[in-house]
Design an enzyme around this catalytic site. Sequence first.
Site, PDB file in Angstrom:
ATOM      1  CG  ASP A 120      -1.724   5.408   5.448  1.00  0.00           C
ATOM      2  OD1 ASP A 120      -0.603   5.866   4.545  1.00  0.00           O
ATOM      3  OD2 ASP A 120      -2.877   5.530   5.285  1.00  0.00           O
ATOM      4  CG  HIS A 156      -5.272  11.047   1.482  1.00  0.00           C
ATOM      5  ND1 HIS A 156      -5.826   9.780   1.412  1.00  0.00           N
ATOM      6  CD2 HIS A 156      -4.080  10.622   1.363  1.00  0.00           C
ATOM      7  CE1 HIS A 156      -5.237   8.767   0.908  1.00  0.00           C
ATOM      8  NE2 HIS A 156      -3.915   9.355   0.620  1.00  0.00           N
TER       9      HIS A 156
END
Length: 573
Positions: free
Chosen positions: A306, A232
């Site tokens: 993702d 992230h």
Amino acid sequence: MKHILITAVTSAFILTSCGKATNKHAEIIDENRVEAIHIDHRAIWVDSIYNTMSLKEKVGQLFMVATYSNRTDAHTDTIEKLITDHHIGGLIFFQGGPVRQANMTNHFQSKSKVPLLIGFDGEWGLNMRLDSTARYPFNMTLGAIKDNHIINKIGRQIGEDCHRIGIHINFAPAVDINTNSANPVIGVRSFGEDKFNVTEKAIAFTEGMQSTGTLACAKHFPGHGDTHTDSHKTLPTVSFNEARMDSVELYPYKKLIRKNIAGVMVAHLNVPSLESQDNLPSSLSYAIITTLLKEKLEFENLIFTDALNMKGAANYKQPGDIDLAAFKAGNDVLLFTENAPKGILKIVEAYNNNEITEERLSHSVKKILSAKFDVGLNDYSPIVTDGLWENLNKKVNAELYEEAIASAITLIKNENEMMPLSNDKKENIAFLKLGNGSADNFLKALKENGNVTDLSHLSNQKLLEELKKYDRVIIGYHRQNARLTNAVSNADKKMIENISQNNKTILAVFASQYSLKETNLEAVESILISYENSDVANKISADIIFGEAEPKGSLPASISKSFPVNSSISFMK
């Protein structure tokens, strides 16, 4: 796309065939014929939609945009515009509430020319994102359970909950092999560090969930279990060689592909052994997605990136360019893009410039439309909101959670058969609470079983002196956020070590087993790993300490050489 679900039309065929059976041989359903009928109906529907679409509408199907039911009307307006003006193919819902999400879903579906594929990121159930819904244990807790039928039941119930609220694909299970206890992003989201156990749990969960009509999606391909950074925030590196990746990280995917899992999500990872270009994220790698996943592993169902706003990918290319690169690499669905209109424009331009062929575009769009057919969107009907809260909070949800926790709690040490304690209340037992979580329910349950005195309020010096008056000490380590996998604080570590040196000690850990990785446990007589600091875990753990229940679990991941993966002890009969 391979057959995933049998539609109502096909089911009717089965029932009719069974009704007409006149002998033993006629009662045997020709499964190949049933599937052929399903595929034929699906192909007709898919072609009928695809052939009426403009180029922009086809490209729009590739995009699944992040949506929240707890935001303002401006957010709703933005999503509606993406649906009506840019023809996006799906939504992935995040934080909000169940009724609000259902109402938003109904609204957005009414605005879409082609029904939207609704996704959700609910690894431990709807409660991962939605308030007022049921929660299940983390995967690491489920990894401690020996009976995989329980995992199947949880997968099935999560699937039923998703189906009830109009979710078509749940981005679960996470099948990363968590061989790094310091992994900052996977941790308890993994079923553990043993590839066989992880795979068995993933299969049980997937089969349960997909039996309800909710699609499953394994993640994070090709394996995020041994990383030191969070994708992230940056691009993590997985430094294993190709043989190791094939043997361990890819093992669950090979098995799940054979079980016809509906989707695979590709992570943002730097994997030099699988991709020769330096620091090219796996989510943008043709070698990893097309050559490895599609060709070598023969995966034919949906491939998702993702989230493309994650820094592990977003730092590599600009919005729009990253979407094009992800599609060229072999992904079907571009998830959580930062700028869908720009991404659509880039792919349309590439198509018109012959960088993308009609065959490549139709391959992905028709897979997406096939999935929509499989989940019943060829015959879409709105979500019924009456009774929704009650349906999502049934007694079975709480019962399943309790069954899972009771089956997971693990006894890893029990010298001199220290446990179970007698509940005749003749022994004087001291209790000490450590950690930042509440111990109220644990202490209450302990006092119901034995003569237990709470000394948690005493200063360290006075505590050590006072403990000399007691026959045994129970230390409860309670962590408020059970997702954290860091070691206990240095102060708590010293307290555990000091008390166990001079007292008969039982240590109950309401946190990840990783929390003990830096603690010297040699002098502790009994150690119980309860994984989560819930009311249920507190009550059952107290019952185990006093012999009212049995410890049933085994360690899903190692703490140390003394406590390796699969460690467990049962009470002597």
